[in-house]
Design a protein around this motif. Structure first.
Motif, PDB file in Angstrom:
ATOM      1  N   TYR A 260       0.861  -1.194   0.000  1.00 37.92           N
ATOM      2  CA  TYR A 260       0.000   0.000   0.000  1.00 37.92           C
ATOM      3  C   TYR A 260       0.890   1.234   0.000  1.00 37.92           C
ATOM      4  O   TYR A 260       1.766   1.382   0.859  1.00 37.92           O
ATOM      5  CB  TYR A 260      -0.890   0.019   1.240  1.00 37.92           C
TER       6      TYR A 260
ATOM      7  N   CYS B 264       0.794   5.442  -0.058  1.00 42.17           N
ATOM      8  CA  CYS B 264      -0.080   6.613   0.072  1.00 42.17           C
ATOM      9  C   CYS B 264       0.023   7.452  -1.196  1.00 42.17           C
ATOM     10  O   CYS B 264       1.122   7.824  -1.618  1.00 42.17           O
ATOM     11  CB  CYS B 264       0.320   7.449   1.281  1.00 42.17           C
TER      12      CYS B 264
ATOM     13  N   CYS C 272      -6.861   5.801   4.696  1.00 37.19           N
ATOM     14  CA  CYS C 272      -5.836   4.784   4.399  1.00 37.19           C
ATOM     15  C   CYS C 272      -6.048   3.536   5.246  1.00 37.19           C
ATOM     16  O   CYS C 272      -5.875   2.415   4.749  1.00 37.19           O
ATOM     17  CB  CYS C 272      -4.433   5.358   4.586  1.00 37.19           C
TER      18      CYS C 272
ATOM     19  N   HIS D 265       0.869  11.183   9.698  1.00 35.93           N
ATOM     20  CA  HIS D 265      -0.085  10.393   8.909  1.00 35.93           C
ATOM     21  C   HIS D 265       0.045   8.897   9.190  1.00 35.93           C
ATOM     22  O   HIS D 265      -0.948   8.235   9.501  1.00 35.93           O
ATOM     23  CB  HIS D 265       0.099  10.708   7.428  1.00 35.93           C
ATOM     24  N   HIS D 266       1.245   8.368   9.108  1.00 37.44           N
ATOM     25  CA  HIS D 266       1.391   6.920   9.329  1.00 37.44           C
ATOM     26  C   HIS D 266       1.255   6.561  10.805  1.00 37.44           C
ATOM     27  O   HIS D 266       0.727   5.500  11.150  1.00 37.44           O
ATOM     28  CB  HIS D 266       2.717   6.428   8.750  1.00 37.44           C
TER      29      HIS D 266
ATOM     30  N   GLU E 235      -2.431   6.363  11.157  1.00 35.02           N
ATOM     31  CA  GLU E 235      -2.986   5.162  10.502  1.00 35.02           C
ATOM     32  C   GLU E 235      -2.767   3.943  11.408  1.00 35.02           C
ATOM     33  O   GLU E 235      -3.671   3.130  11.607  1.00 35.02           O
ATOM     34  CB  GLU E 235      -2.277   4.903   9.167  1.00 35.02           C
TER      35      GLU E 235
HETATM   36 ZN    ZN Z   1      -1.972   7.243   3.704  1.00 35.56          ZN
END
Ligand code: ZN
Ligand code: AMP
Length: 462
Positions: free
Chosen positions: A30, A32, A224, A249-250, A253
């Motif tokens: 995956y 982004c 995500c 962001h991660h 997530e």
């Molecule tokens: Zn992402």
């Protein structure tokens, strides 16, 4: 299967690890994707190139790669603190366009850039706006499990409920707690983040949906977690993005998925380091930045940029300069010309391929792999075998080496006159003037090389 096992640096564990897939023969990947409110700048494209290098290395190791890339077309706010405007709504205002049309326009521009760079298209594209029910269901699950709270402007993730929140970025939560000032938003703690934002009545948003909590739109991070779970499962092999994704962001997530599904989302976390342009040319939101088209104006082709990105390891920041880009152009030209001059293909040299593979399997060391390429060029192997081997290596390099042919040389009178003037300057030993004239020749799209037979003119790679 290759002889040198694949090793990758996992940001989560901060170490190089032997890559072993969760399911034999298969890799769930995956990456982004872009926020489609503007064109991609060449820094963004460096990250997508690194992901393509990874993808090709995985494929060469015999894995069936299911590569999912999202398109962020809602919910990415101008401030990482979950305040500010939605970049898409702002972009729509800037362009005088409907936000949905804006998303389509920049998604297509982005896909065109990927094609020009020979980046393999993902197996599956997914758009945030096509997955609103999945995101709502994810937030509802977090709510049921006690990880959310509601404020006047949205539903937030309660990061203090997760004992190892921030592990990916090695966040100093205690330090943040002590230094905590009153948060500008309504968040309880500085690392809490929005899962669902309410539409403010004065905003008149174009993109908004009903939810159990009120009309609004999803936060950026939830898309995500929701889409990767849908297409790759609750724990998949590799998740990638740029280095800026590590702290927010991660991290977020992972927090959502850990709270909801009990996994760290991906077995490996890989991050591409930044291309450093000067500040003015860096920011996508400022609108003033370098993109592939800006390079074309300088007669730098997308594949020259691809080559340039291979000259630095993905885990080092890379300074942008026109000089180094030109050096890549010269190198790629030489490689194309050499392969062309070698004529018919012979047989692939397995030792060279193995040496190359050993480098790319060593945490994607493309700069060292390029050194193997140049050793091949200089080697005493037969031209045909060199050609066959280089064409094989192009499976990783993606430089279209087999397709290149020298452009038919039509030298305009202006260029011919400059070449004569440069020869005179050299005769007069005025090398500064000769260099200046060379610059003018290159600006017109030609290169000049001094050979024993006199100046050799060629067309610059484009
Ligand atoms: Zn992402
Ligand atoms: P965005 O479209 O802003 O969400 O960014 C797209 C991707 O580009 C993300 O993976 C970012 O981490 C990455 N990125 C942003 N700036 C740079 C840069 N200067 N160099 C390399 N990657 C970048």
């Amino acid at each position: 299967m290759s002889a040198q096992p694949l090793q990758l640096f996992d940001t989560y564990e901060r170490r190089i690890r032997l890559f072993e897939p969760l399911k034999a023969g298969f890799v769930g990947l995956y990456t982004c994707g872009p926020t489609v409110y503007n064109y991609a700048h060449i820094g963004n494209l460096r990250t997508y190139l690194f992901e393509d290098f990874l993808r090709r290395v995985l494929m060469a190791n015999g894995y069936d790669v299911q590569h999912v890339m999202n398109i962020t077309d809602v919910g990415h706010l101008t401030s990482d603190a979950d305040s500010g405007d939605d970049k898409m709504e702002l972009g729509a205002k800037r362009m005088g366009m409907n936000a949905w049309d804006l998303a389509t326009f920049y998604t297509e521009a982005f896909q065109k850039d990927l094609t020009a760079l020979n980046i393999l298209p993902p197996s599956l594209w997914c758009k945030a706006t096509d997955h609103i029910p999945e995101q709502i269901a994810f937030v509802a699950d977090l709510e049921t499990k006690g990880f959310t709270y509601q404020t006047a402007d949205g539903v937030y993730f309660d990061s203090q409920k997760l004992s190892d929140y921030g592990h990916l970025a090695r966040l100093d939560i205690e330090g943040l707690r002590q230094g905590a000032r009153v948060d500008p938003g309504a968040r309880r703690f500085v690392t809490d983040f929005a899962l669902w934002k309410f539409s403010a009545p004065e905003d008149q948003r174009q993109m908004e949906w009903d939810s159990p909590w009120g009309r609004g739109f999803p936060g950026w991070h939830i898309e995500c977690s929701a889409m990767s779970a849908k297409y790759l499962g609750d724990l998949f092999d590799i998740h990638c993005g740029g280095e800026d994704h590590i702290p927010i962001h991660h991290t977020n997530e992972i927090a959502q998925t850990e709270a909801s599904r009990g996994t760290r989302l991906a077995n490996f976390w890989l991050h591409g380091y930044f291309l450093q342009l000067d500040q003015a040319k860096m920011s996508k939101s400022s609108g003033d930045f370098l993109r592939l088209e800006s390079l074309a104006e300088h007669r730098i082709s997308p594949l020259v940029y691809r080559y340039f990105c291979m000259t630095a390891h993905y885990r080092t920041q890379m300074a942008f300069s026109w000089e180094s880009l030109k050096a890549s152009q010269t190198a790629l030209n030489r490689l194309y010309q050499a392969a062309f001059d070698w004529g018919e293909s012979g047989k692939v040299l397995p030792d060279v391929v193995a040496a190359f593979e050993a480098q790319v399997n060593d945490d994607l060391n493309f700069p060292r792999a390029l050194a193997v390429v140049w050793e091949l060029v200089k080697s005493k192997a037969s031209d045909g075998d060199k050609k066959a081997t280089l064409l094989k290596l192009d499976d990783w390099l993606g430089l279209d080496i087999g397709q290149w042919a020298p452009a038919e040389l039509v030298v305009p009178a202006s260029v011919a006159a400059l070449v004569v003037a440069r020869q005179q300057a050299r005769k007069d030993r005025d090398f500064a003037a000769a260099d200046l004239i060379r610059g003018e020749i290159e600006a017109l799209g030609f290169s000049v090389e001094d050979t024993r037979e006199g100046p050799k003119i060629a067309v610059l790679a484009s």
